[in-house]
Write an enzyme that holds these catalytic residues in place. Structure first.
Site, short mmCIF file in Angstrom:
data_model
loop_
_atom_site.label_atom_id
_atom_site.label_comp_id
_atom_site.label_asym_id
_atom_site.label_seq_id
_atom_site.Cartn_x
_atom_site.Cartn_y
_atom_site.Cartn_z
N ASP A 1 -1.31 6.76 6.42
CA ASP A 1 -2.35 5.82 6.03
C ASP A 1 -2.56 4.87 7.20
OD1 ASP A 1 -3.93 3.82 4.99
OD2 ASP A 1 -2.65 3.37 3.26
N LYS B 1 -11.55 -1.73 6.87
CA LYS B 1 -10.59 -2.54 7.63
C LYS B 1 -10.96 -2.60 9.12
CE LYS B 1 -8.10 -3.45 3.99
NZ LYS B 1 -7.28 -2.42 3.38
N TRP C 1 0.83 -1.21 0.00
CA TRP C 1 0.00 0.00 0.00
C TRP C 1 0.86 1.25 0.00
CZ3 TRP C 1 -4.23 -1.25 -1.94
CH2 TRP C 1 -4.88 -2.45 -1.61
C1 LIG Z 1 -6.67 -1.90 2.10
C2 LIG Z 1 -5.70 -0.82 2.24
C3 LIG Z 1 -5.64 0.23 1.31
C4 LIG Z 1 -6.53 0.31 0.09
O1 LIG Z 1 -7.82 0.63 0.47
P1 LIG Z 1 -8.98 0.85 -0.61
O2 LIG Z 1 -10.06 1.41 0.24
O3 LIG Z 1 -9.28 -0.48 -1.20
O4 LIG Z 1 -8.50 1.81 -1.64
C5 LIG Z 1 -4.71 1.22 1.52
N1 LIG Z 1 -3.88 1.19 2.57
C6 LIG Z 1 -3.90 0.19 3.48
C7 LIG Z 1 -2.94 0.21 4.63
C8 LIG Z 1 -4.81 -0.84 3.34
O5 LIG Z 1 -4.84 -1.83 4.23
#
Ligand SMILES: *Cc1c(COP(=O)(O)O)cnc(C)c1O
Length: 356
Positions: A169, A193, A102
């Protein structure tokens, strides 16, 4: 029978959230309307939006500190683009820590946008640890990191002290552990998540870092525009936002982040304890960087795979297969996964040792 859901995302949510969300699909707050059909401009939904934005800041300890919470669309992946658009100055540059798939996705978008420095990377070791010794270029417009690497099972335990704005993030560990969130200038997290169903992304941004790029930003990509429109610049994903509110209310009733952190630590200690004790298994991430959300592990001997897979599936476990880039198994232990579910997995690992 309800499964023990270890899926990395979309993820398990509290059972009471599923029940309340289902009820709202039929009749939202006794309005005689479904949450799926009610106007996002109705006073009932406007109240949801106001409450969820305030509650997100309250749980993070950021109320009254110059931050705004937004619930937007496009997933965390959209923020990979929106962040450089809003924070990288014309002819400026940004620094990124490369700790996994990511993080490198975010780097790719930033590189397409402007000068992007990869401050440090653990890619040569297949991202099995978090780089520790690095220096952030002081003239960066911002520094971007990923607090928890969902795929590789590593988690940042420390964050750099820097004068550069820090962007993080937190998609897969937001609301799971106590951190001084005021050290961050922008935090973002896809809901699916640890917070709600897919369809919305929480963005928490310190308003003072916006509007310094010297470029015109299209409205849909412009954080300031979304702030000015109170997160309703366009029709928001009402169901996803409402369900996220229910999860945050559940978390607040439990005692907030510090209360869930204790449960999360107990779950992680139970599972990693077994991974380390049981001679048939081994972890993949550096011990000091192990994630309390996503535990990645392998069988020492792949001939046990068929039997182990049968054992955990028969125990009612779902979503345990590892990501293809690591292999083996990944146990995602998000906030709503009970300690009892981890015990079920540990029992299956012990049973394998007994009969293999
Ligand atoms: C799943 C995830 C993403 C991507 O998320 P989307 O909502 O599918 O774009 C980005 N960063 C992390 C750390 C993730 O676990």
């Amino acid at each position: 029978m309800k499964k023990h859901n270890y899926s990395a995302g979309p993820c398990i949510l509290p059972q009471e959230v599923f029940q309340k969300a289902s009820q709202a699909v039929l009749d939202f707050n006794n309005t005689g309307l479904s949450i799926l059909e009610i106007s996002h401009r109705s006073k009932e939904f406007v109240a949801v939006m106001e409450e969820v934005r305030a509650l997100a800041l309250e749980l993070l300890g950021l109320q009254g500190k110059g931050y705004q919470a937004l619930f937007l669309q496009g997933g965390a992946s959209m923020e990979f683009l929106r962040i450089p658009y809003n924070l990288m100055k014309v002819n400026g540059k940004a620094s990124y820590l490369d700790t996994g798939t990511w993080a490198s996705g975010a780097i790719k978008e930033a590189k397409a946008f402007g000068e992007t420095i990869v401050t440090a990377s653990s890619k040569p070791e297949n991202y099995n640890h978090i780089p520790k010794d690095y220096t952030i270029a002081a003239d960066s417009d911002y520094f971007h990191c990923t607090s928890n690497n969902t795929i590789f099972g590593t988690q940042m335990k420390m964050f750099p002290e820097t004068s550069v704005p820090v962007v993080c993030d937190m998609s897969s560990d937001i609301f799971s552990r106590t951190i001084d969130f005021s050290k961050f200038d922008l935090i973002y997290a896809g809901a699916q998540k640890n917070m709600g169903p897919a369809g919305t992304t929480l963005i928490v941004v310190k308003e003072s870092i916006l509007n310094h790029t010297g470029r015109a930003i299209p409205n849909i990509l412009n954080y300031q525009q979304h702030i000015d429109k109170e997160s309703m610049y366009n029709t928001p994903p009402v169901f996803s936002i409402y369900t996220s509110l229910l999860t945050l209310q559940w978390l607040k009733n439990l005692g907030g982040i510090s209360a869930i952190e204790k449960v999360n630590e107990a779950k992680a200690a139970l599972l990693y304890g077994e991974i380390d004790r049981n001679p048939l298994f081994k972890g993949t991430a550096a011990t000091e960087d192990r994630s309390i959300m996503n535990a990645t592990f392998l069988l020492e001997n792949d001939t046990h795979k068929e039997l182990f897979d049968k054992l955990w599936k028969e125990a009612g476990i779902s979503g345990l297969n590892g990501h293809r880039s690591v292999g083996g198994y990944r146990a995602s232990m998000y906030n709503a996964l009970p300690l009892e579910s981890v015990q079920v997995l540990v029992d299956a690992m012990k049973e394998l040792e007994r009969i293999a």
